[in-house]
Design an enzyme around this catalytic site. Sequence first.
Site: not given
Length: 459
Positions: A68, A113-115, A154
């Site tokens: 994202v 953002g993040k994924g 993460d």
Amino acid sequence: MSNLPVEPEFEQAYKELASTLENSTLFEQHPEYRRALQVVSVPERVIQFRVVWENDKGEVQINRGYRVQFNSALGPYKGGLRFHPSVNLSILKFLGFEQIFKNALTGLNMGGGKGGSDFDPKGKSDSEIRRFCTAFMTELCKHIGADTDVPAGDIGVTGREVGFLFGQYRRIRNQWEGVLTGKGGSWGGSLIRPEATGYGVVYYVEHMIKHVTGGKESFAGKRVAISGSGNVAQYAALKVIELGGSVVSLSDSKGSLIVKDESASFTPEEIALIADLKVARKQLSELATSSAFAGKFTYIPDARPWTNIPGKFEVALPSATQNEVSGEEAEHLIKSGVRYIAEGSNMGCTQAAIDIFEAHRNANPGDAIWYAPGKAANAGGVAVSGLEMAQNSARLSWTSEEVDARLKGIMEDCFKNGLETAQKFATPAKGVLPSLVTGSNIAGFTKVAEAMKDQGDWW
């Protein structure tokens, strides 16, 4: 009726931000920011892809991969990759949304953002994890770059996974660049990066304590409850001990490990044993019955620590995962004498818990619990990621003392920025502590909104 999918985690994060903005004087003073909120709540880009890899039996395995790319007004998209079976688009949108404002609070040039993937590293061999990371990066590498999008680790993505991912990016793109943070020290990583989130949350709470006590108190002599047992919890615990506090609990997804005696504390040696256990991907329950732990600690299966700690304690640091402090547990923390709670995890407290903390803060001048949201309190991790990006761009490596000094400065700025913004837009009654959640939300939001306006993203 909305045609949008139900996304409970993202909706919770959005409502938490929107409600704090509405309940302040921000929209009265700047009504145009309502438009900015509408724009910033929609990601610039969402990438979803399949990840096909081979297990040790030679069988085809399929997982879903996501990235994202939420907002790039302040810099390249920046945020971690999470490998866990619970991963879905709602969770990644919530994390990416929070990341925008957290990154803004650091003062560094980073977007949000993040994924991740619904891949579960637990129970997988090293070879399976390497093959999965290779397959995942084969697709992700088309969408990232040092000046475009810089992922990091993460949950489920440690330094080992970052290494596998970085190696595949380098092989495919034929480029060595700072495309990931959390790298190894000999190939572009920053000193203090593994420790940064845990250290940072403790530095932040230290400023809270000093503000409340006029500089007369610190962590020295305070009992501190911590949840989780990963990087954040381990290094927060070590820093608390270094500053003279006592750590009375740690936990994992299967249960909590709590000191039996009110005068006892985890020691650095015990935390080192827990760190070794986590590297081996084992549970705390395996340590709880060992001779080194059985006499000193109680292991409570399927329980979080908050309602199970003997005696009074002053500080709570949720450092495991989202929504790990409920409304009922919030009430118990207040009764247990907790004065400071700061999220080492993202959205560690439910909205019900936050409401209870904020109501108590308003109703009890001079003797209230003071809550710090994750977007400010745990910004240390991404702050040092930003410092790693800076070192990569300059082809330099700073000493641990230099990085730690910069981290301390960033956490102090995060605290002061949230405090001063709260005093301006949500002025508390006499004797009432300012709302750090309101101040941090407004400070992060206004910085991003102004950058977006300057760049023509809204008008």
